[in-house]
Motif scaffolding. Sequence first.
Motif, short mmCIF file in Angstrom:
data_model
loop_
_atom_site.label_atom_id
_atom_site.label_comp_id
_atom_site.label_asym_id
_atom_site.label_seq_id
_atom_site.Cartn_x
_atom_site.Cartn_y
_atom_site.Cartn_z
N HIS A 77 0.85 -1.20 0.00
CA HIS A 77 0.00 0.00 0.00
C HIS A 77 0.88 1.24 0.00
CE1 HIS A 77 -3.78 -2.16 0.99
NE2 HIS A 77 -2.94 -3.01 1.54
N SER A 78 0.42 2.28 -0.72
CA SER A 78 1.19 3.52 -0.75
C SER A 78 0.26 4.73 -0.88
CB SER A 78 2.17 3.52 -1.92
OG SER A 78 1.48 3.67 -3.15
N LEU A 79 0.73 5.85 -0.37
CA LEU A 79 0.02 7.11 -0.56
C LEU A 79 -0.03 7.44 -2.05
CD1 LEU A 79 -1.26 9.76 0.49
CD2 LEU A 79 1.06 10.68 0.62
N LEU A 95 5.30 14.23 -6.80
CA LEU A 95 5.59 12.80 -6.74
C LEU A 95 6.60 12.50 -5.63
CD1 LEU A 95 5.07 10.03 -8.01
CD2 LEU A 95 6.89 10.52 -9.64
N ALA A 96 7.64 13.32 -5.54
CA ALA A 96 8.64 13.13 -4.48
C ALA A 96 8.02 13.29 -3.10
CB ALA A 96 9.79 14.13 -4.67
N SER A 97 7.08 14.23 -2.94
CA SER A 97 6.45 14.41 -1.62
C SER A 97 5.59 13.20 -1.26
CB SER A 97 5.63 15.70 -1.58
OG SER A 97 4.44 15.57 -2.33
N TRP A 98 4.88 12.62 -2.24
CA TRP A 98 4.09 11.41 -1.96
C TRP A 98 5.01 10.28 -1.51
CZ3 TRP A 98 1.03 11.31 -7.20
CH2 TRP A 98 0.09 12.35 -7.21
N PRO A 102 6.24 6.27 3.80
CA PRO A 102 6.65 4.88 3.56
C PRO A 102 5.48 3.99 3.11
CG PRO A 102 7.36 5.64 5.74
CD PRO A 102 6.45 6.68 5.18
N THR A 103 5.80 3.02 2.29
CA THR A 103 4.80 2.01 1.91
C THR A 103 4.68 1.01 3.07
OG1 THR A 103 6.45 0.56 0.90
CG2 THR A 103 5.39 2.19 -0.55
N HIS A 104 3.60 0.23 3.05
CA HIS A 104 3.47 -0.85 4.02
C HIS A 104 2.79 -2.03 3.34
CE1 HIS A 104 -0.41 1.18 4.46
NE2 HIS A 104 -0.89 0.05 4.90
N GLU A 105 3.04 -3.20 3.86
CA GLU A 105 2.56 -4.43 3.24
C GLU A 105 1.58 -5.13 4.17
OE1 GLU A 105 4.78 -8.50 2.12
OE2 GLU A 105 5.67 -6.73 1.16
N THR A 106 0.49 -5.65 3.58
CA THR A 106 -0.51 -6.38 4.34
C THR A 106 -0.89 -7.64 3.57
OG1 THR A 106 -2.44 -5.38 3.24
CG2 THR A 106 -1.54 -4.21 5.17
N THR A 124 -5.37 2.76 -1.62
CA THR A 124 -3.92 2.74 -1.36
C THR A 124 -3.23 1.48 -1.87
OG1 THR A 124 -4.18 1.76 0.83
CG2 THR A 124 -4.18 4.19 0.70
N ALA A 125 -4.00 0.48 -2.34
CA ALA A 125 -3.40 -0.77 -2.83
C ALA A 125 -2.60 -0.47 -4.10
CB ALA A 125 -4.47 -1.82 -3.08
N ASP A 126 -1.29 -0.59 -3.99
CA ASP A 126 -0.39 -0.21 -5.08
C ASP A 126 -0.06 -1.40 -5.98
OD1 ASP A 126 2.47 0.19 -6.24
OD2 ASP A 126 1.84 2.21 -5.66
#
Length: 198
Positions: A77-79, A95-98, A102-106, A124-126
Amino acid sequence: MIETKVPSPSLGVEVTGVGDPLDDELISRCTKALKWRGVLPIRGLHLGGTEFASTYAAYENLPEPDRKRYDDLRVVHSLEAAQRLVNPDPDEKLLASWRTVPTHETPLVWRRRDGRCSLVIGATADHIAGMERAESRALLDELPAWCTQERFRSAHDWRVGDFVMWDNTGMLHRALPYDPSSERTLHRTTVVGDEALV
């Protein structure tokens, strides 16, 4: 007198006629309804529209081969994924600010201790970890389409004074279109759960 009605076969219980929102019996009934029905609008508490989709019901109705296929998959997941839905062509600075978040995994499938399972998807699912990008994107586009079928969803038309609770661990939700010039005030409170998603 408290009355309830079920707006959709898969989710939701609408409550009207509430006198004391702190009544122990009401709280007990609402807690059970929220657990098993996912969305609980209470009309007229004075504390547009929102559409909900049950990822519990959607998971339960998946064909068995799909359930087995999804069981061990993990979602990153990512912003950035959510922001690109609104702004698909950001400049480098944006893009750099997004990407500072941090990403996270579920897991794709959240197996609850009570035995229920829900799909962990949304804006948010990337991508799916370890899966080829195109296949990953196709799956992450397919699942929301599956979950938001009419049989798994319900809409809430807001009225002044409505109070709505939902189980965010098993519900997708989105605002429905509304007149941007209309006056809307929304107060949101998030209650942290006691079951970790790992």
